[in-house]
Design a protein around this motif. Structure first.
Motif, mmCIF file in Angstrom:
data_model
loop_
_atom_site.group_PDB
_atom_site.id
_atom_site.type_symbol
_atom_site.label_atom_id
_atom_site.label_comp_id
_atom_site.label_asym_id
_atom_site.label_seq_id
_atom_site.Cartn_x
_atom_site.Cartn_y
_atom_site.Cartn_z
ATOM 1 N N GLU A 42 7.603 21.411 8.553
ATOM 2 C CA GLU A 42 6.692 21.075 7.458
ATOM 3 C C GLU A 42 6.977 19.682 6.910
ATOM 4 N N LEU A 43 8.251 19.336 6.802
ATOM 5 C CA LEU A 43 8.596 17.992 6.339
ATOM 6 C C LEU A 43 8.126 16.934 7.336
ATOM 7 N N ALA A 44 8.261 17.218 8.616
ATOM 8 C CA ALA A 44 7.810 16.277 9.646
ATOM 9 C C ALA A 44 6.299 16.108 9.614
ATOM 10 N N ILE A 45 5.566 17.189 9.353
ATOM 11 C CA ILE A 45 4.111 17.104 9.237
ATOM 12 C C ILE A 45 3.738 16.170 8.086
ATOM 13 N N GLY A 46 4.479 16.256 6.975
ATOM 14 C CA GLY A 46 4.220 15.364 5.847
ATOM 15 C C GLY A 46 4.483 13.915 6.196
ATOM 16 N N VAL A 47 5.570 13.655 6.916
ATOM 17 C CA VAL A 47 5.885 12.294 7.330
ATOM 18 C C VAL A 47 4.803 11.753 8.256
ATOM 19 N N GLU A 48 4.346 12.584 9.179
ATOM 20 C CA GLU A 48 3.289 12.161 10.095
ATOM 21 C C GLU A 48 2.022 11.794 9.332
ATOM 22 N N ASN A 105 0.850 -1.186 0.000
ATOM 23 C CA ASN A 105 0.000 0.000 0.000
ATOM 24 C C ASN A 105 0.890 1.241 0.000
ATOM 25 N N LEU A 106 0.511 2.229 -0.741
ATOM 26 C CA LEU A 106 1.356 3.416 -0.842
ATOM 27 C C LEU A 106 0.535 4.695 -0.791
ATOM 28 N N THR A 107 1.202 5.758 -0.385
ATOM 29 C CA THR A 107 0.563 7.074 -0.334
ATOM 30 C C THR A 107 1.654 8.127 -0.359
ATOM 31 N N ARG A 108 1.254 9.364 -0.455
ATOM 32 C CA ARG A 108 2.220 10.463 -0.518
ATOM 33 C C ARG A 108 1.617 11.714 0.089
ATOM 34 N N ALA A 109 2.472 12.646 0.425
ATOM 35 C CA ALA A 109 2.045 13.959 0.901
ATOM 36 C C ALA A 109 2.902 14.999 0.209
ATOM 37 N N ASP A 110 2.288 16.120 -0.097
ATOM 38 C CA ASP A 110 2.910 17.229 -0.819
ATOM 39 C C ASP A 110 3.347 16.780 -2.203
ATOM 40 N N GLY A 111 4.378 17.422 -2.750
ATOM 41 C CA GLY A 111 4.678 17.209 -4.155
ATOM 42 C C GLY A 111 3.693 17.944 -5.046
ATOM 43 N N TRP A 112 3.072 18.991 -4.502
ATOM 44 C CA TRP A 112 2.052 19.748 -5.223
ATOM 45 C C TRP A 112 2.653 20.805 -6.154
ATOM 46 N N GLY A 113 3.957 20.955 -6.120
ATOM 47 C CA GLY A 113 4.566 21.993 -6.940
ATOM 48 C C GLY A 113 4.685 23.305 -6.179
ATOM 49 N N TYR A 114 5.461 24.228 -6.746
ATOM 50 C CA TYR A 114 5.830 25.441 -5.998
ATOM 51 C C TYR A 114 4.667 26.398 -5.756
ATOM 52 N N LEU A 115 3.600 26.309 -6.549
ATOM 53 C CA LEU A 115 2.466 27.202 -6.328
ATOM 54 C C LEU A 115 1.503 26.666 -5.281
ATOM 55 N N LEU A 116 1.379 25.350 -5.187
ATOM 56 C CA LEU A 116 0.399 24.747 -4.293
ATOM 57 C C LEU A 116 1.016 24.114 -3.045
#
Length: 303
Positions: free
Chosen positions: A234-240, A135-146
């Motif tokens: 912010e990176l830690a929030i993504g990992v969480e 199972n996989l998922t991701r957070a962010d990677g929305w690009g510099y505008l988003l």
């Protein structure tokens, strides 16, 4: 002609690395070229970067690969992967190929058994996770505008905003003003407007300011330190968020890659501290300096 070999490629917004390996995964050659994110530079330029990296790795010899893994920024969606597959079908018809985004190859390179969480933080940023069941998922990677929070671009933009606020008197003075003006050979903060908005100024130019922010923080500038602390959080929030979605508990293998998280002492320290505050245990925590090694592993798995 080189035959019965593996090709593993890691490509992003700044550079492309190609590794050539034998069937046992032993590296026979490596080559680099420019960016290969086709969403940013277009398909033809991305194809040219892939060709150049492979040519550099092989010394220009023709090759007949047994398997290929292309780990590329901008290749997360099936439609994007189809664009890249058109290149591989044309260059190496019949060769087994796996097309993945760059986060997956980083995870393969930096975790013992191929599962856990990968943190990519260079010009942009993304958190990618995969559990033991696939199972996989991701957070962010929305690009510099988003999004791309915590990235080199986000740090550079925050630094420029701090300089603008200081120039107006809306914020405290900061050593970043002199550092950035000197870096771009500008005379006064108002000159930033023409420089930053010029068509020739690229996102990578903004992201490169992250190194100046790191230097200012190490010299005791409070504004620079606050910017880097926020990036780590912010990176830690993504990992969480990724760990919560995948229901990962206990010791979670974590791979770190990208210039900001690998070279930025303050960002990495802030990131680790913030994960601990959130009750996360990232172990082993591995620095991945050559994600293309993961691409070779994924290519070998196709055999």
């Amino acid at each position: 002609m080189l035959t019965d070999i593996l090709i593993g490629i890691d490509g992003g917004g700044s550079k492309t690395t190609a590794l050539i390996a034998d069937r046992d995964g032993n590296i026979l050659g490596r080559g680099t070229s420019g960016p290969s994110n086709y969403l940013v530079i277009g398909a033809e330029a991305a194809y040219a970067a892939l060709d150049a990296a492979i040519a550099a790795a092989t010394g220009g010899q023709p090759i007949q690969p047994a398997a290929i893994c292309l780990g590329l920024a901008g290749a997360a969606r099936p439609a994007d992967q189809a664009v890249i597959r058109a290149w591989s079908d044309a260059r190496y018809p019949g060769a087994p190929v796996v097309i993945a985004h760059d986060a997956r190859v980083a995870l393969a390179a930096g975790t013992p058994n191929g599962w856990g969480i990968a943190v990519l933080c260079g010009t942009g940023s993304m958190i990618y996770g995969e559990d033991q069941h696939g199972n996989l998922t991701r957070a962010d990677g929305w690009g510099y505008l988003l999004g791309d929070d915590g990235s080199g671009y986000a740090i550079g933009q925050a630094a420029l905003r701090a300089v603008a606020r200081a120039a107006d008197g809306r914020g405290p003075q900061t050593a970043l003003t002199a550092a950035i003006l000197d870096h771009w050979a500008l005379k006064q903060p108002q000159d930033l407007i023409g420089h930053v908005y010029a068509p020739t100024t690229q996102r990578a130019d903004i992201a490169a300011l992250a190194a100046l922010v790191q230097a200012a923080a190490l010299q005791g500038d409070a504004i620079a330190e606050a910017i880097l602390q926020n990036a780590g959080r912010e990176l830690a929030i993504g990992v969480e968020a990724v760990a919560r979605r995948l229901k990962l508990t206990g010791a979670i293998p974590c791979a770190l890659t990208g210039s900001v998280i690998l070279k930025g002492q303050s960002v990495r320290a802030a990131f680790v501290a913030a994960t601990v505050e959130r009750g996360l245990t990232l172990s082993p925590l591995t620095s991945v300096h050559e994600p293309a090694q993961g691409a070779v592993r994924l290519a070998r798995a196709l055999l």
